[in-house]
Design a protein around this motif. Structure first.
Motif, mmCIF file in Angstrom:
data_model
loop_
_atom_site.group_PDB
_atom_site.id
_atom_site.type_symbol
_atom_site.label_atom_id
_atom_site.label_comp_id
_atom_site.label_asym_id
_atom_site.label_seq_id
_atom_site.Cartn_x
_atom_site.Cartn_y
_atom_site.Cartn_z
ATOM 1 N N GLU A 92 0.879 -1.293 0.041
ATOM 2 C CA GLU A 92 -0.019 0.161 -0.041
ATOM 3 C C GLU A 92 0.887 1.313 -0.149
ATOM 4 N N ALA A 93 1.974 1.287 0.657
ATOM 5 C CA ALA A 93 2.917 2.378 0.839
ATOM 6 C C ALA A 93 3.635 2.515 -0.590
ATOM 7 N N ARG A 94 3.754 1.317 -1.239
ATOM 8 C CA ARG A 94 4.700 1.136 -2.534
ATOM 9 C C ARG A 94 3.880 0.467 -3.604
ATOM 10 N N PRO A 95 2.810 0.917 -4.295
ATOM 11 C CA PRO A 95 1.911 0.136 -4.912
ATOM 12 C C PRO A 95 2.679 -0.375 -6.459
ATOM 13 N N GLY A 96 3.708 0.649 -6.768
ATOM 14 C CA GLY A 96 4.576 0.252 -7.776
ATOM 15 C C GLY A 96 5.174 -1.066 -7.695
ATOM 16 N N LEU A 97 5.573 -1.699 -6.585
ATOM 17 C CA LEU A 97 6.251 -2.867 -6.386
ATOM 18 C C LEU A 97 5.235 -3.950 -6.898
ATOM 19 N N ALA A 98 4.039 -4.078 -6.926
ATOM 20 C CA ALA A 98 3.058 -5.035 -7.113
ATOM 21 C C ALA A 98 2.886 -4.890 -8.823
ATOM 22 N N ARG A 99 2.887 -3.857 -9.360
ATOM 23 C CA ARG A 99 3.100 -3.586 -10.763
ATOM 24 C C ARG A 99 4.276 -4.139 -11.539
ATOM 25 N N LEU A 100 5.277 -3.711 -10.773
ATOM 26 C CA LEU A 100 6.783 -4.585 -11.437
ATOM 27 C C LEU A 100 6.689 -5.787 -11.350
ATOM 28 N N LEU A 101 6.157 -6.515 -10.202
ATOM 29 C CA LEU A 101 5.897 -8.070 -10.168
ATOM 30 C C LEU A 101 5.166 -8.349 -11.291
ATOM 31 N N ALA A 102 3.795 -7.842 -11.443
ATOM 32 C CA ALA A 102 3.202 -8.248 -12.801
ATOM 33 C C ALA A 102 3.951 -7.980 -14.268
ATOM 34 N N TRP A 103 4.682 -7.063 -14.303
ATOM 35 C CA TRP A 103 5.270 -6.822 -15.498
ATOM 36 C C TRP A 103 6.303 -7.667 -15.653
ATOM 37 N N GLU A 104 7.062 -8.084 -14.590
ATOM 38 C CA GLU A 104 8.188 -9.214 -14.898
ATOM 39 C C GLU A 104 7.680 -10.541 -15.257
ATOM 40 N N SER A 105 6.391 -10.712 -14.549
ATOM 41 C CA SER A 105 5.856 -11.936 -14.916
ATOM 42 C C SER A 105 5.045 -11.874 -16.667
ATOM 43 N N LEU A 106 4.851 -10.797 -16.768
ATOM 44 C CA LEU A 106 4.232 -10.712 -18.326
ATOM 45 C C LEU A 106 5.264 -10.778 -19.283
ATOM 46 N N GLU A 107 6.515 -9.997 -19.127
ATOM 47 C CA GLU A 107 7.466 -9.529 -20.053
ATOM 48 C C GLU A 107 8.796 -10.328 -19.866
ATOM 49 N N LEU A 108 8.956 -11.026 -19.032
ATOM 50 C CA LEU A 108 10.350 -11.734 -18.747
ATOM 51 C C LEU A 108 9.997 -13.273 -19.136
ATOM 52 N N THR A 109 10.945 -13.975 -19.290
ATOM 53 C CA THR A 109 10.920 -15.429 -19.243
ATOM 54 C C THR A 109 11.575 -16.204 -18.036
ATOM 55 N N GLU A 110 12.395 -15.259 -17.119
ATOM 56 C CA GLU A 110 12.922 -15.830 -15.951
ATOM 57 C C GLU A 110 12.598 -14.522 -14.903
ATOM 58 N N ALA A 111 12.778 -14.885 -13.652
ATOM 59 C CA ALA A 111 12.662 -14.023 -12.645
ATOM 60 C C ALA A 111 14.224 -13.204 -12.463
ATOM 61 N N VAL A 112 14.208 -11.824 -12.212
ATOM 62 C CA VAL A 112 15.102 -11.294 -11.882
ATOM 63 C C VAL A 112 15.791 -11.255 -10.255
#
Length: 190
Positions: A92-112
């Motif tokens: 809630e304090a940093r909602p961008g983190l959740a969005r970055l997790l989503a983009w990682e799953s959508l746009e990368l083939t491996e976790a960073v």
């Protein structure tokens, strides 16, 4: 005057975090990164090699410690509910983190930053295993995944929430529901 490499790098990472969270990898241009950071976009290439390398660096910087520092404290389902609320509060304090997790799953083939993040997750799963009468570590890992999914979904699936929820959709209500759901999941025995 000497060039402050670390400050420039920080400005780029901060701008990348904002833009990648908002638009993802494909939707973020190098020109936008330059404008947002106030730094010549060519610095991205000199510091990170490529846009892909920069995306990975932003994700590593932002996500490496997302779950760290929120211990599983206490015992029983209440400990799991408390953990879920602490994670909810962090996002809630940093909602961008959740969005970055989503983009990682959508746009990368491996976790960073897999090694660092896996270590943090293993510590949490071990904490869940200790707090609950779980049959094994694998069950605790599955529970952790379910809790993270429940929490992250509030920010990444907001249009689904708009579609499903007809009542109170405030964060306070979601927070209370999340605690109850996490405790219920923790109480389920296999």
């Amino acid at each position: 005057m000497a060039w402050d490499t670390e400050q420039t790098r920080r400005q780029l990472l901060d701008a990348g975090s904002t833009l990648f969270a908002r638009h993802g990898f494909a939707g973020t241009t190098m020109d936008a990164i330059g404008r947002e950071s106030g730094v010549n976009k060519e610095r991205v290439y000199s510091y990170f090699g490529s846009k892909s390398g920069f995306f990975a660096a932003v994700l590593d910087n932002e996500l490496s410690d997302m779950l760290a520092g929120i211990p599983i404290e206490g015992e029983g389902p209440e400990a799991v509910g408390n953990y879920a609320l602490a994670l909810f509060d962090r996002l809630e304090a940093r909602p961008g983190l959740a969005r970055l997790l989503a983009w990682e799953s959508l746009e990368l083939t491996e976790a960073v930053a897999l090694e660092c993040r896996s270590l943090s997750c293993q510590e949490l799963a071990t904490g869940l295993e200790a707090a609950l009468p779980t049959p094994d570590l694998e069950h605790a890992e599955q529970l952790l995944l379910s809790i993270v999914t429940l929490v992250v979904g509030w920010w990444t699936l907001s249009r689904v929430a708009d579609t499903i929820l007809t009542g109170d959709t405030t964060p306070e209500t979601r927070r209370a529901t999340l605690r109850a759901d996490a405790e219920a999941l923790a109480g389920v025995r296999r």
